[in-house]
Design a protein around this motif. Structure first.
Motif, mmCIF file in Angstrom:
data_model
loop_
_atom_site.group_PDB
_atom_site.id
_atom_site.type_symbol
_atom_site.label_atom_id
_atom_site.label_comp_id
_atom_site.label_asym_id
_atom_site.label_seq_id
_atom_site.Cartn_x
_atom_site.Cartn_y
_atom_site.Cartn_z
ATOM 1 N N ALA A 48 44.216 -33.966 86.556
ATOM 2 C CA ALA A 48 44.175 -32.736 87.374
ATOM 3 C C ALA A 48 44.440 -33.063 88.848
ATOM 4 N N ILE A 49 43.888 -34.189 89.326
ATOM 5 C CA ILE A 49 44.109 -34.587 90.727
ATOM 6 C C ILE A 49 45.581 -34.943 90.933
ATOM 7 N N VAL A 50 46.142 -35.645 89.965
ATOM 8 C CA VAL A 50 47.562 -36.023 90.067
ATOM 9 C C VAL A 50 48.446 -34.769 90.042
ATOM 10 N N ALA A 51 48.095 -33.811 89.189
ATOM 11 C CA ALA A 51 48.876 -32.568 89.123
ATOM 12 C C ALA A 51 48.813 -31.832 90.459
ATOM 13 N N ALA A 52 47.618 -31.809 91.076
ATOM 14 C CA ALA A 52 47.466 -31.144 92.375
ATOM 15 C C ALA A 52 48.298 -31.863 93.435
ATOM 16 N N ALA A 53 48.283 -33.200 93.407
ATOM 17 C CA ALA A 53 49.067 -33.974 94.379
ATOM 18 C C ALA A 53 50.558 -33.738 94.160
ATOM 19 N N SER A 54 50.926 -33.555 92.912
ATOM 20 C CA SER A 54 52.332 -33.314 92.587
ATOM 21 C C SER A 54 52.802 -31.995 93.199
ATOM 22 N N VAL A 55 51.964 -30.960 93.087
ATOM 23 C CA VAL A 55 52.316 -29.656 93.662
ATOM 24 C C VAL A 55 52.456 -29.772 95.183
ATOM 25 N N ARG A 56 51.527 -30.482 95.810
ATOM 26 C CA ARG A 56 51.548 -30.564 97.284
ATOM 27 C C ARG A 56 52.680 -31.424 97.825
ATOM 28 N N THR A 57 53.028 -32.497 97.075
ATOM 29 C CA THR A 57 54.057 -33.415 97.610
ATOM 30 C C THR A 57 55.455 -33.082 97.103
ATOM 31 N N GLY A 58 55.541 -32.346 96.001
ATOM 32 C CA GLY A 58 56.841 -32.095 95.404
ATOM 33 C C GLY A 58 57.331 -33.255 94.555
#
Ligand code: HEM
Length: 177
Positions: A48-58
């Motif tokens: 979930a943290i990685v998915a959130a980071a993915s959304v924020r960083t692209g």
């Protein structure tokens, strides 16, 4: 998944983007985030943290995990007990992850479930079969790439076609060119 891994992800995120961003990621991921090194937490929290980071960083989630692995290795090494011998050559170091490092990790964190790295010397380099119920091959990829930063010799990591028994197979070689 051991809390120490979450502590390291937090360090990586805070070094790159600051502590507010870590808090934002925890909010986005809807996780509590008070990770203690010896605690055990669901791998789904890391996802979930990685998915959130993915959304924020692209970046796609695979690239996020690989980047975390790349930046995590020196931090993991600092957490090994001081008596543990470090290999003096990159491929010996990669072999030592399965034979020395993760067994030492099990002494520190008895309930840990580190992955298995079966290593096979070939004329092309070291073939590494990664097996894990957690299935984090991109994290493994980044950690293997980070071996390059630990030695003066340059290390190249290539992901080979996966075999049916392993989660991923890597070719790790020292670049002599
Ligand atoms: C190139 C070096 C290394 C590689 C490729 C590697 C790979 C990995 C991977 C991919 C995982 C995630 C769990 C899984 O995939 O099943 C993991 C877990 C872990 N590794 Fe390593 N690792 C390396 C070095 C280290 C070092 C130096 C430490 C020292 C403290 C360490 C401690 C741990 C711990 C505590 C876990 C968590 C196990 C659990 O949650 O049950 N690793 N490792």
């Amino acid at each position: 998944m051991k809390g120490v891994l979450f502590n390291i992800v937090q360090e990586v995120v805070e070094d790159l983007y600051g502590s507010d961003t870590w808090d934002d990621l925890l909010d986005d991921a809807d996780v509590e985030g008070a990770y203690t090194a010896l605690g055990d937490y669901a791998s789904s929290e890391l996802a979930a943290i990685v998915a959130a980071a993915s959304v924020r960083t692209g970046l796609d989630p695979e690239a996020v995990l690989r980047l975390i692995g790349r930046l995590a290795l020196p931090r993991l090494l600092r957490r090994l007990p001081s008596g543990v011998e470090h290999a003096d050559e990159p491929l010996a170091f990669v072999r030592s992850v399965n034979d020395i490092i993760h067994p030492e990790v099990l002494k520190l964190y008895p309930a840990a479930r580190p992955p298995v790295f079966d290593c096979e010397s070939t004329p092309d380099g070291l073939v590494v079969h990664y097996r894990s119920s957690r299935n984090l091959p991109d994290l493994a990829h980044g950690l293997l790439e980070a071996v390059d930063d630990q030695f003066e010799q340059s290390v190249v990591v290539q992901r080979l076609a996966d075999d049916c028994d392993a989660n991923a197979v890597f070719l790790v070689r020292v670049d002599v060119s």
